[in-house]
Design an enzyme around this catalytic site. Sequence first.
Site, PDB file in Angstrom:
ATOM      1  N   ASP A  81       0.821  -1.209   0.000  1.00 56.67           N
ATOM      2  CA  ASP A  81       0.000   0.000   0.000  1.00 56.67           C
ATOM      3  C   ASP A  81       0.854   1.258   0.000  1.00 56.67           C
ATOM      4  O   ASP A  81       2.009   1.269   0.415  1.00 56.67           O
ATOM      5  CB  ASP A  81      -0.953   0.014   1.198  1.00 56.67           C
ATOM      6  CG  ASP A  81      -0.245  -0.196   2.528  1.00 56.67           C
ATOM      7  OD1 ASP A  81       0.786  -0.897   2.565  1.00 56.67           O
ATOM      8  OD2 ASP A  81      -0.715   0.337   3.548  1.00 56.67           O
TER       9      ASP A  81
ATOM     10  N   GLU B 263      -0.762  -2.046   5.181  1.00 58.44           N
ATOM     11  CA  GLU B 263       0.107  -2.040   6.363  1.00 58.44           C
ATOM     12  C   GLU B 263       0.015  -0.714   7.113  1.00 58.44           C
ATOM     13  O   GLU B 263       0.185  -0.668   8.325  1.00 58.44           O
ATOM     14  CB  GLU B 263       1.562  -2.303   5.946  1.00 58.44           C
ATOM     15  CG  GLU B 263       2.529  -2.454   7.104  1.00 58.44           C
ATOM     16  CD  GLU B 263       3.064  -1.137   7.636  1.00 58.44           C
ATOM     17  OE1 GLU B 263       3.338  -1.048   8.852  1.00 58.44           O
ATOM     18  OE2 GLU B 263       3.210  -0.178   6.841  1.00 58.44           O
TER      19      GLU B 263
END
Length: 400
Positions: A86, A144
């Site tokens: 991400d 995350e």
Amino acid sequence: MENQSLKNKLYERIDELTPRMIEMRRYLHQHPELSFHEKMTGKYIADYYKDMDVKVETNYGDGYGVVVTIDSGKPGKTVALRADFDGLPVQEDTGLPFKSENDGVMHACGHDGHTAYMLTLARALYELRNEWSGVIKIIHQPAEEIPPGGANGMVKAGVLEGVDYVLGAHGMAPLEFGTIGCTVGPVMTGRQSFKMDIHGKGGHGSEPQMANDANVAASFFVIAAQTIVSRRVNPFHRCSLTIGDYEGKSSFNVIKETVHLEGELRFMNNEDQPIMEKYFKKLVKGLEVMFDVKVDLDYITDYPVLNNDEELTHKVEKSLKNSGIKEIKKVDTAYQNSASEDFAYFSNEIPGVFIFYGEMPDDGVWYPQHSNKFLLNEKALPLAAKAVGAAALDLLSENE
């Protein structure tokens, strides 16, 4: 020697695949997506495996996770390798020719590099699958950066079932290229975060006795909260408390009715989490009594301390030191990082090790992770692939 020969083949294949690895990293850098919204990134990852005879599971967990199982067809250990993918809500200011095309979103933590090296490593391991025994499970993890994180959902969905070990790695700009941190025990902090609204009574600055100033209460709390760190926690334990957002602005002669605070508490020992939470909430209750205010508190415990399993860490350390990877110049066994990582959810379940690899640019000018000027040294990506791959192969062969 037989395993070293296999590792050398792995290194050679990674070197051959490195130009493609860099292309993938730059593509991903141009197309970052925020946590829990990485639909196209997840598809890109899954599509990469279409020409391989592997099991690919998509939308794994609470988001767009991708899990790839590479089975050698021979009995042995199962080793999971994890990389996150991400981006962050940051407006990029690097001047890179492949800078982000998504306004307000940037790979400012290097997860584009994590994904590129892991895709490359997965292909190399797949091509050599007839020469090792056991199973490699590749965990491409979303989200995350945002609690509760993508790792927790993947664990709950069963991603670690049947897995013996889990390995992860993170590039670090402050570390010189060629340095790897591999440390036993706590290596990244646990974290708690909070949002609170302090409600008083608004009024005119000329008549403070007719009002109840929320700014005074909030200001007191900002200072008093630091006593949790200085007086409630063992001074040999690393912890911190930060109030990063204070919204108390008003006109110069207006007494503010409501003030909003946001912040976080970090700790390197899980035993300190309940202590910090207990005294934080006590201070909030005391604030209400002392200043006759009402406090609405949202207190969240998100990531636990990331602990590296002792026995497994020693195995990985030995593997790295004896890997024959010429780019490795130093293995630092005392490296810790005060940030937090949801890889902790994996290593809480089974033996896990999280290592750090240096990705400082060659000119020595670096910006920290999450900076809008963050840069990584792309030479670190094949090194990361080789290091994680070497450790995985050694773990797979330990009972041969």
